[in-house]
Design a protein around this motif. Structure first.
Motif, PDB file in Angstrom:
ATOM      1  N   ALA A  53       0.600  -1.085   0.041  1.00 51.78           N
ATOM      2  CA  ALA A  53      -0.197  -0.480  -0.007  1.00 51.78           C
ATOM      3  C   ALA A  53       1.161   1.511  -0.089  1.00 51.78           C
ATOM      4  O   ALA A  53       1.774   1.631   1.150  1.00 51.78           O
ATOM      5  CB  ALA A  53      -0.523   0.102   0.921  1.00 51.78           C
ATOM      6  N   THR A  54       0.616   2.648  -0.929  1.00 49.03           N
ATOM      7  CA  THR A  54       0.976   3.491  -1.000  1.00 49.03           C
ATOM      8  C   THR A  54       0.809   4.749  -0.655  1.00 49.03           C
ATOM      9  O   THR A  54      -0.329   4.783  -0.790  1.00 49.03           O
ATOM     10  CB  THR A  54       1.798   3.561  -2.727  1.00 49.03           C
ATOM     11  N   SER A  55       2.172   5.520   0.147  1.00 43.12           N
ATOM     12  CA  SER A  55       1.506   6.576   0.760  1.00 43.12           C
ATOM     13  C   SER A  55       2.143   7.873   0.344  1.00 43.12           C
ATOM     14  O   SER A  55       3.264   7.441   0.267  1.00 43.12           O
ATOM     15  CB  SER A  55       0.494   6.786   2.129  1.00 43.12           C
ATOM     16  N   SER A  56       1.478   9.035   0.491  1.00 44.44           N
ATOM     17  CA  SER A  56       2.647  10.203   0.103  1.00 44.44           C
ATOM     18  C   SER A  56       1.869  11.488   1.170  1.00 44.44           C
ATOM     19  O   SER A  56       0.911  11.590   1.189  1.00 44.44           O
ATOM     20  CB  SER A  56       2.937  10.338  -1.782  1.00 44.44           C
ATOM     21  N   ALA A  57       3.438  11.904   1.026  1.00 47.50           N
ATOM     22  CA  ALA A  57       2.328  13.008   2.123  1.00 47.50           C
ATOM     23  C   ALA A  57       4.122  14.272   1.699  1.00 47.50           C
ATOM     24  O   ALA A  57       4.530  14.237   1.677  1.00 47.50           O
ATOM     25  CB  ALA A  57       1.738  13.139   3.727  1.00 47.50           C
ATOM     26  N   HIS A  58       3.058  16.050   2.040  1.00 47.49           N
ATOM     27  CA  HIS A  58       4.465  16.931   1.904  1.00 47.49           C
ATOM     28  C   HIS A  58       3.380  18.083   3.148  1.00 47.49           C
ATOM     29  O   HIS A  58       2.510  18.472   2.725  1.00 47.49           O
ATOM     30  CB  HIS A  58       4.130  16.719   0.177  1.00 47.49           C
ATOM     31  N   ILE A  59       4.553  18.681   3.023  1.00 51.95           N
ATOM     32  CA  ILE A  59       4.349  19.664   4.072  1.00 51.95           C
ATOM     33  C   ILE A  59       5.519  21.135   4.035  1.00 51.95           C
ATOM     34  O   ILE A  59       6.588  20.957   3.470  1.00 51.95           O
ATOM     35  CB  ILE A  59       4.593  19.675   5.582  1.00 51.95           C
ATOM     36  N   SER A  60       5.191  22.102   3.610  1.00 53.75           N
ATOM     37  CA  SER A  60       5.659  23.548   3.981  1.00 53.75           C
ATOM     38  C   SER A  60       5.911  24.068   4.968  1.00 53.75           C
ATOM     39  O   SER A  60       5.197  24.230   4.892  1.00 53.75           O
ATOM     40  CB  SER A  60       5.254  23.802   2.723  1.00 53.75           C
ATOM     41  N   ILE A  61       6.959  23.918   5.110  1.00 53.87           N
ATOM     42  CA  ILE A  61       7.713  24.532   7.052  1.00 53.87           C
ATOM     43  C   ILE A  61       8.862  25.839   6.323  1.00 53.87           C
ATOM     44  O   ILE A  61       9.696  25.704   5.858  1.00 53.87           O
ATOM     45  CB  ILE A  61       8.897  24.265   6.963  1.00 53.87           C
ATOM     46  N   PRO A  62       7.322  27.309   7.009  1.00 52.54           N
ATOM     47  CA  PRO A  62       8.031  28.191   6.704  1.00 52.54           C
ATOM     48  C   PRO A  62       9.425  28.498   7.749  1.00 52.54           C
ATOM     49  O   PRO A  62       9.181  27.839   8.483  1.00 52.54           O
ATOM     50  CB  PRO A  62       7.403  29.454   8.081  1.00 52.54           C
ATOM     51  N   ILE A  63      10.780  28.900   7.437  1.00 59.46           N
ATOM     52  CA  ILE A  63      11.770  28.766   7.820  1.00 59.46           C
ATOM     53  C   ILE A  63      12.580  30.650   8.722  1.00 59.46           C
ATOM     54  O   ILE A  63      11.739  31.332   7.306  1.00 59.46           O
ATOM     55  CB  ILE A  63      12.574  28.186   7.067  1.00 59.46           C
ATOM     56  N   ILE A  64      11.656  31.169   9.930  1.00 60.33           N
ATOM     57  CA  ILE A  64      12.517  32.362   9.901  1.00 60.33           C
ATOM     58  C   ILE A  64      13.564  32.819  10.038  1.00 60.33           C
ATOM     59  O   ILE A  64      14.713  31.371  10.917  1.00 60.33           O
ATOM     60  CB  ILE A  64      11.596  32.392  11.092  1.00 60.33           C
ATOM     61  N   LEU A  65      14.408  33.754  10.399  1.00 57.59           N
ATOM     62  CA  LEU A  65      15.678  34.208  10.151  1.00 57.59           C
ATOM     63  C   LEU A  65      16.139  34.063  12.602  1.00 57.59           C
ATOM     64  O   LEU A  65      14.960  34.831  12.857  1.00 57.59           O
ATOM     65  CB  LEU A  65      16.056  35.732  10.108  1.00 57.59           C
ATOM     66  N   SER A  66      16.828  33.373  12.114  1.00 56.50           N
ATOM     67  CA  SER A  66      17.472  32.837  13.656  1.00 56.50           C
ATOM     68  C   SER A  66      18.422  34.005  14.215  1.00 56.50           C
ATOM     69  O   SER A  66      18.723  34.289  13.325  1.00 56.50           O
ATOM     70  CB  SER A  66      17.829  31.682  13.702  1.00 56.50           C
ATOM     71  N   SER A  67      18.540  33.960  15.554  1.00 58.69           N
ATOM     72  CA  SER A  67      18.875  35.293  16.397  1.00 58.69           C
ATOM     73  C   SER A  67      19.981  34.895  15.693  1.00 58.69           C
ATOM     74  O   SER A  67      21.434  36.143  15.468  1.00 58.69           O
ATOM     75  CB  SER A  67      18.607  34.995  18.003  1.00 58.69           C
TER      76      SER A  67
END
Length: 496
Positions: A162-176
């Motif tokens: 059984a095949t499955s797929s998922a994706h996510i877009s993660i916001p990346i903010i500027l670290s100190s």
């Protein structure tokens, strides 16, 4: 269908408002029922979005404030229970920070055991074999150094293929941390640019002999470098815009000036072997009177060039008419400063004129002399241009058996750790009066060193045998009796 769901929820909310004191059990039941009602018509599309449907604002506005938090928690619990059969992908922290790590976790449908499933991870649409494999449902991903979006996708092959797929877009903010590092990097880049700019500069000086040529006289031209030896440079001479001499090491040239009052332009172009160039020019106006001048500015004893006048020094100008010494001594010399007669310096036989160059005031635009005899059968006038420059301190290496290495000053030098090195500062062209009372403040890596009682113009350093890296050395010259005078020079020693 959508309007029907809204209406049903409105009715149910009114009941909840009446039964608000019914306790947490009623609220929990409400959340489960509401999430079931609010499930979209297309569960597959909702599962792909990895989240519950958006609740319309008009619904949220009708919920009593004191029950809102419990309501949202109940809805979320019901939504999670209803969507447990979906293949999900989550990330923490979300949003992420630059130059950090986010943990992405894939959950099989129905909370399936990931140990026997094959997971294939993709980051920014690039397959990551190092993160992929059987049972690898958790991936640690290093975030980029610039803010933006981090796209993560995972494909899974579970039991029964059984095949499955998922994706996510993660916001990346500027670290100190990234911001601080970038600020430090910008400072380093600025310092490197300043260092390169200083090391790339060099100046040349043209000298002519005689200083004030007579009409139609042949003059000798010579070029010298203040910071660099130009013996191996490609040098091209121009006289009145025509090339007269060119070649490697062509430090001298000759040309014949025109009649009295004519303008003769000299220009020299110097190109070092490393490609750096310097250009200098001057104008010669021949007259019937020669000038010979000198100044009380300081130059080292080994320097073969002429001491040049600087602010605060005195220049001595001697007029030399084209006559014998006996006749010249009987002539009347009238000296003018910016067109005004200097009575104290004028008179019979007064061929020498001393001019103190101001430290801060405007320099006199012209010095001229009129030479006559009593009968006025001799009447010649000549103008003198003051060749004022700025003091130019330079650092040289001082060796015990060789003395000062005068070939060229040093900006940077590499030395073996544990070895001694001696340096000497030569403040070219400062007034002698200041030179004799100047104070020398040496500093190592920004820290001032104690004043030396003897030979304060010399700096000696012996490094530790195990030391390494750059050592920044600077020296500042000032004068206790002249607060306006200050010079500084710096260089760097790299220990290996």
């Amino acid at each position: 269908m959508y309007e029907l769901k809204i209406e049903m929820m409105n009715l149910f909310l009114k009941q909840i408002w009446v039964w608000r004191c019914g306790g947490a059990l009623i609220l929990a039941l409400f959340g489960v029922i509401l999430s079931l009602i609010w499930l979209p018509a297309n569960p597959i599309a909702d599962a792909q979005s990895n989240g519950c449907p958006t609740i319309p604002p008009e619904i949220l506005q009708q919920i009593p404030p004191e029950l809102l938090q419990q309501y949202l928690e109940a809805v979320q619990a019901g939504c999670n229970a209803a969507s447990s059969s979906a293949f999900t992908l989550s990330a923490a922290p979300n949003p992420g920070e630059t130059d950090s790590i986010v943990i992405a976790t894939a959950q099989l449908p129905n909370n399936g055991n990931p140990s026997s499933a094959q997971f294939t991870w993709f980051v920014q649409n690039q397959k990551r074999s190092d993160l992929s494999g059987i049972g690898k449902n958790v991936a640690g991903i290093v975030t980029p150094s610039t803010p933006g979006s981090l796209l993560v996708r995972v494909d899974a092959i579970g039991p029964a293929n059984a095949t499955s797929s998922a994706h996510i877009s993660i916001p990346i903010i500027l670290s100190s941390q990234t911001k601080a590092f970038q600020g430090l990097q910008n400072q380093i880049d600025d310092l490197i640019q300043q260092k390169n700019a200083v090391e790339s500069q060099f100046d040349v000086v043209i000298q002519i002999s005689p200083d004030a040529p007579k009409p139609s006289e042949i003059v000798i031209l010579a070029v010298t470098g203040l910071q660099q030896d130009v013996s191996g440079a490609d040098i091209i001479w121009f006289f009145n815009n025509k090339k007269i001499v060119g070649g490697t090491g062509a430090k001298t040239a000759s040309a014949q000036v025109g009649p009295a009052g004519s303008t003769n332009t000299v220009r020299v172009l110097v190109t070092l072997p490393d490609g750096r160039t310097a250009e200098q020019s001057l104008s010669i106006t021949p007259a019937g009177i020669d000038f010979y001048w000198w100044t009380n500015a300081y130059v080292p004893a080994w320097y073969r060039g002429k001491a040049l006048p600087t602010p605060g020094s005195t220049i001595f100008i001697q007029a030399r008419p084209s006559f014998s010494a006996s006749i010249s001594n009987a002539l009347i010399y009238t000296w003018l400063l910016d067109g005004e007669i200097v009575q104290s310096a004028s008179g019979q036989g007064k061929s020498l004129f001393a001019y103190g160059i101001p430290k801060t005031e405007l320099l006199a635009s012209s010095i001229s002399v009129r030479v006559t005899n009593l009968s006025k059968t001799i009447d010649q006038t000549a103008d003198f241009s003051i060749p004022v420059v700025s003091p130019d301190p330079q650092i040289y290496e001082l060796r015990p058996l060789e003395g000062i290495r005068t070939a060229q000053p040093i900006q940077t030098v590499t030395r073996q750790a544990g070895k001694a090195i001696d340096l000497v500062i030569e403040p070219f062209f400062i007034p002698r009066a200041i030179f004799t009372t100047a104070r020398y403040q040496w500093a190592l890596n920004g820290k001032n060193l104690p004043f030396a009682a003897t030979k304060p113009w010399v700096f000696g350093m012996t490094s530790e045998p195990d030391s390494s890296g750059d050592q920044d050395i600077s020296v500042t010259l000032d004068n206790p009796s002249d607060s306006q005078f200050q010079l500084s020079k710096s260089m760097r020693i790299t220990l290996q």
